[in-house]
Design an enzyme around this catalytic site. Structure first.
Site, PDB file in Angstrom:
ATOM      1  N   ARG A 181       0.793  -1.112   0.012  1.00 23.45           N
ATOM      2  CA  ARG A 181       0.047   0.013  -0.028  1.00 23.45           C
ATOM      3  C   ARG A 181       0.817   1.132   0.013  1.00 23.45           C
ATOM      4  NH1 ARG A 181      -3.547   2.711   4.911  1.00 23.45           N
ATOM      5  NH2 ARG A 181      -1.576   3.518   5.417  1.00 23.45           N
TER       6      ARG A 181
ATOM      7  N   TYR B 109      -3.143  11.510   4.054  1.00 19.22           N
ATOM      8  CA  TYR B 109      -3.297  10.508   4.968  1.00 19.22           C
ATOM      9  C   TYR B 109      -2.256   9.617   5.088  1.00 19.22           C
ATOM     10  CZ  TYR B 109      -4.256   5.903   6.432  1.00 19.22           C
ATOM     11  OH  TYR B 109      -4.627   4.715   7.017  1.00 19.22           O
TER      12      TYR B 109
ATOM     13  N   ASP C 187      -4.883   3.807  -0.206  1.00 17.23           N
ATOM     14  CA  ASP C 187      -6.114   4.095   0.902  1.00 17.23           C
ATOM     15  C   ASP C 187      -6.677   5.687   0.712  1.00 17.23           C
ATOM     16  OD1 ASP C 187      -7.889   4.331   2.728  1.00 17.23           O
ATOM     17  OD2 ASP C 187      -6.775   3.378   4.346  1.00 17.23           O
TER      18      ASP C 187
ATOM     19  N   HIS D 283      -8.949   6.897   2.102  1.00 16.06           N
ATOM     20  CA  HIS D 283      -9.411   7.167   3.505  1.00 16.06           C
ATOM     21  C   HIS D 283     -10.638   8.125   3.564  1.00 16.06           C
ATOM     22  CE1 HIS D 283      -8.416   6.991   8.079  1.00 16.06           C
ATOM     23  NE2 HIS D 283      -7.878   6.067   7.645  1.00 16.06           N
TER      24      HIS D 283
ATOM     25  N   GLU E  25      -8.789   1.741  -1.858  1.00 18.19           N
ATOM     26  CA  GLU E  25      -9.572   1.726  -0.723  1.00 18.19           C
ATOM     27  C   GLU E  25     -10.580   3.019  -0.053  1.00 18.19           C
ATOM     28  OE1 GLU E  25      -7.010   0.342   2.566  1.00 18.19           O
ATOM     29  OE2 GLU E  25      -8.570   0.917   4.288  1.00 18.19           O
TER      30      GLU E  25
ATOM     31  N   GLU F 245     -13.553  -0.838   6.565  1.00 20.51           N
ATOM     32  CA  GLU F 245     -12.956  -0.975   7.862  1.00 20.51           C
ATOM     33  C   GLU F 245     -13.719  -0.317   9.230  1.00 20.51           C
ATOM     34  OE1 GLU F 245      -8.907   0.888   6.967  1.00 20.51           O
ATOM     35  OE2 GLU F 245      -9.526   2.521   8.092  1.00 20.51           O
TER      36      GLU F 245
ATOM     37  N   ARG G  67     -13.848  -5.156   4.201  1.00 21.87           N
ATOM     38  CA  ARG G  67     -12.469  -4.789   4.933  1.00 21.87           C
ATOM     39  C   ARG G  67     -12.934  -4.587   6.362  1.00 21.87           C
ATOM     40  NH1 ARG G  67      -7.867  -3.651   4.654  1.00 21.87           N
ATOM     41  NH2 ARG G  67      -7.935  -1.537   5.631  1.00 21.87           N
TER      42      ARG G  67
ATOM     43  N   GLU H 106      -4.403  -7.127   5.627  1.00 21.86           N
ATOM     44  CA  GLU H 106      -3.624  -6.051   5.533  1.00 21.86           C
ATOM     45  C   GLU H 106      -2.594  -6.472   6.808  1.00 21.86           C
ATOM     46  OE1 GLU H 106      -5.410  -2.406   6.981  1.00 21.86           O
ATOM     47  OE2 GLU H 106      -3.575  -1.278   6.736  1.00 21.86           O
TER      48      GLU H 106
ATOM     49  N   TRP I 108     -11.750  12.296   8.131  1.00 23.50           N
ATOM     50  CA  TRP I 108     -10.371  12.121   8.740  1.00 23.50           C
ATOM     51  C   TRP I 108      -9.876  10.746   7.655  1.00 23.50           C
ATOM     52  CZ3 TRP I 108      -7.844   7.950  11.138  1.00 23.50           C
ATOM     53  CH2 TRP I 108      -6.103   7.983  10.958  1.00 23.50           C
TER      54      TRP I 108
HETATM   55  C1  GCO Z   1      -5.769   1.117   7.221  1.00 21.04           C
HETATM   56  C2  GCO Z   1      -6.499   2.198   8.012  1.00 21.04           C
HETATM   57  C3  GCO Z   1      -5.964   2.583   9.373  1.00 21.04           C
HETATM   58  C4  GCO Z   1      -6.780   3.356  10.050  1.00 21.04           C
HETATM   59  C5  GCO Z   1      -6.710   3.233  11.547  1.00 21.04           C
HETATM   60  C6  GCO Z   1      -7.789   3.790  12.446  1.00 21.04           C
HETATM   61  O1  GCO Z   1      -6.281   1.033   6.105  1.00 21.04           O
HETATM   62  O2  GCO Z   1      -5.102   0.654   7.871  1.00 21.04           O
HETATM   63  O3  GCO Z   1      -7.204   3.090   7.236  1.00 21.04           O
HETATM   64  O4  GCO Z   1      -4.674   3.071   9.346  1.00 21.04           O
HETATM   65  O5  GCO Z   1      -6.724   4.818   9.842  1.00 21.04           O
HETATM   66  O6  GCO Z   1      -6.911   1.679  11.617  1.00 21.04           O
HETATM   67  O7  GCO Z   1      -7.691   3.365  13.680  1.00 21.04           O
HETATM   68 MG    MG Z   2      -7.847   2.116   5.529  1.00 19.08          MG
END
Ligand code: GCO
Ligand code: MG
Length: 402
Positions: free
Chosen positions: A147, A159, A210, A212, A236, A262, A283, A339, A402
């Site tokens: 990633r 991010y 990602d 995010h 992602e 996630e 995820r 991951e 975020w």
């Molecule tokens: C990822 C995630 C994390 C999250 C984190 C939040 O894809 O690994 O986005 O880095 O930001 O787990 O607690």
């Molecule tokens: Mg993520």
């Protein structure tokens, strides 16, 4: 068999973890991960004050019934805090059952479907040069999938990027730090990043990215389309997808595979995404998505729609979740990727693990249950530290995802 006691262990070896330990009258105990990053004590309190008293005296073998008791039986269903608690209870019960039968957990989930678990690493760079360097470092370690996150010129905080050369770690001590973000600069720059990474590393390395949750659906559609020539393994969380229908727009414009969820905690966060085939990977991790019992159902549901797993596995998920995920991924047919953001060394003082990374893959040994143990004396040496995830604002001050 009866549950005689249970306790919650909160510790901070490098970062906070919440672990549920359930004891039985057969001398066997089970472990479940109850860590919810930045909200650790809410889950710990819910477990201690509300769940544990109701668990005592129950037969730990009745995993489905206990799952339903804490999901259906609780009027206020779903939500991250309560589903993390349900997940921890569920994981610990599966651990107990497998230990009682003296067999590794994957055996109870259908046995082996594969020998090893493909994982992806994290590489990030404050600028493109560093991102290339750090990707090379992960490739040297043997990773077949990476990633890549990269600093964006003019953007305060992209991010997943660190500026202090330490490994990226979500959550910072104290109150939430505020970060500054600009989507249009990001959209203009990120295709250049993947153009360069492909040029340097060729076509065979799996590349992931990602977003995010930082694009609107139409922005995400543009991004997915512009990244198409670089054949990502996945893009992602391109949008914040409380509105599942919003993913339709991305699909209409691009063949870049999409991974989502996630932050989800139930199959009901996924129904449109799965039945309309709007995503390619789920995820939602075992520790937030209702444990093994619920994820078995979600993964089976997804399998009928050609959707695979790609479980969240950042450092804020404890070694108990990672090991449980390896068992789960070993057993199911529609495994995609896992991951793997290795925990810092100090985590090993508290958690004794049974998995191994080799040449791009994780394997797990055949010790009974999930196979991870916690050293409670060591845990006591690392007391909880307040740490929170950042809050994000656009450059004009508007509060953003975020
Ligand atoms: C990822 C995630 C994390 C999250 C984190 C939040 O894809 O690994 O986005 O880095 O930001 O787990 O607690
Ligand atoms: Mg993520």
């Amino acid at each position: 068999m009866k549950i005689t006691d249970a306790r919650v262990i909160v510790c901070s070896p490098g970062r906070n973890f919440v672990t549920l330990k359930i004891f039985t009258d057969q001398g066997i105990y089970g472990l479940g991960d109850a860590t919810l990053n930045g909200m650790e004590k809410s889950v710990a309190t819910y477990l201690t004050e509300y769940c544990i008293p109701a668990l005592i005296g129950k037969d730990p073998g009745n995993i489905e019934d206990i799952w339903q008791y804490f999901y259906r039986g609780v009027y206020w269903r779903r939500g991250a805090v309560s589903m993390t608690a349900v997940s921890a209870i569920d994981m610990a019960l599966w651990d107990i059952k497998a230990k009682l039968l003296d067999t590794p957990l994957y055996n109870l989930l259908g046995g082996r479907s594969r020998d090893r678990i493909l994982v992806y690493a994290h590489a990030n760079g404050a600028n493109l040069g560093e991102a290339v360097e750090n990707t090379a470092r992960e490739v040297e370690k043997g990773f077949k999938a990476v990633r890549v996150q990269c600093g964006i010129p003019g953007v305060g905080n992209a991010y997943g990027v660190v500026t202090d050369k330490k490994p990226y770690e979500p959550a910072k001590r104290g109150l939430p730090p505020e970060e500054i973000w600009d989507t249009s600069l990001y959209l203009n720059y990120i295709p250049k990043v993947f153009g360069k990474i492909r040029e340097v590393f060729g076509n065979d390395l799996h590349l992931l990215h990602d977003v995010h949750h930082r694009c609107t659906p139409i922005e995400a559609a543009r991004l997915a389309k512009e990244l198409e020539p670089f054949h990502l393994f996945w893009l992602e969380d391109p949008v914040a997808c409380e509105l599942q229908e919003s993913l339709r727009l991305i699909r209409q414009h691009s063949t870049t595979p999409v991974a989502v969820g996630e932050v989800f905690n139930s199959v009901f966060d996924y129904t449109t995404l799965i039945t309309e085939q709007l995503i390619d990977y789920i995820r939602m991790p075992l520790s937030h998505g209702g444990g093994i019992t619920h994820l078995q159902k979600v993964a089976a549901f997804a399998s009928f729609y050609h959707i695979a797993t790609g479980f969240h596995g950042a450092t804020d998920l404890s070694p108990v979740t990672l090991a449980a995920a390896i068992h789960f991924n070993t057993a199911i047919n529609n495994f995609g990727i896992q991951e793997y953001m290795p925990h810092s060394e100090v985590v090993g003082d508290v958690f004794k693990t049974n998995y191994k990374f080799e040449n791009g893959f994780l394997t797990i040994d055949d010790s009974p249950g999930i196979g991870v143990d916690i050293d409670e004396k060591a845990a006591a040496r690392y007391p909880y530290i307040t740490a929170r995830l950042p809050v994000n604002r656009k450059s004009d001050g508007t509060l953003f995802n975020w």
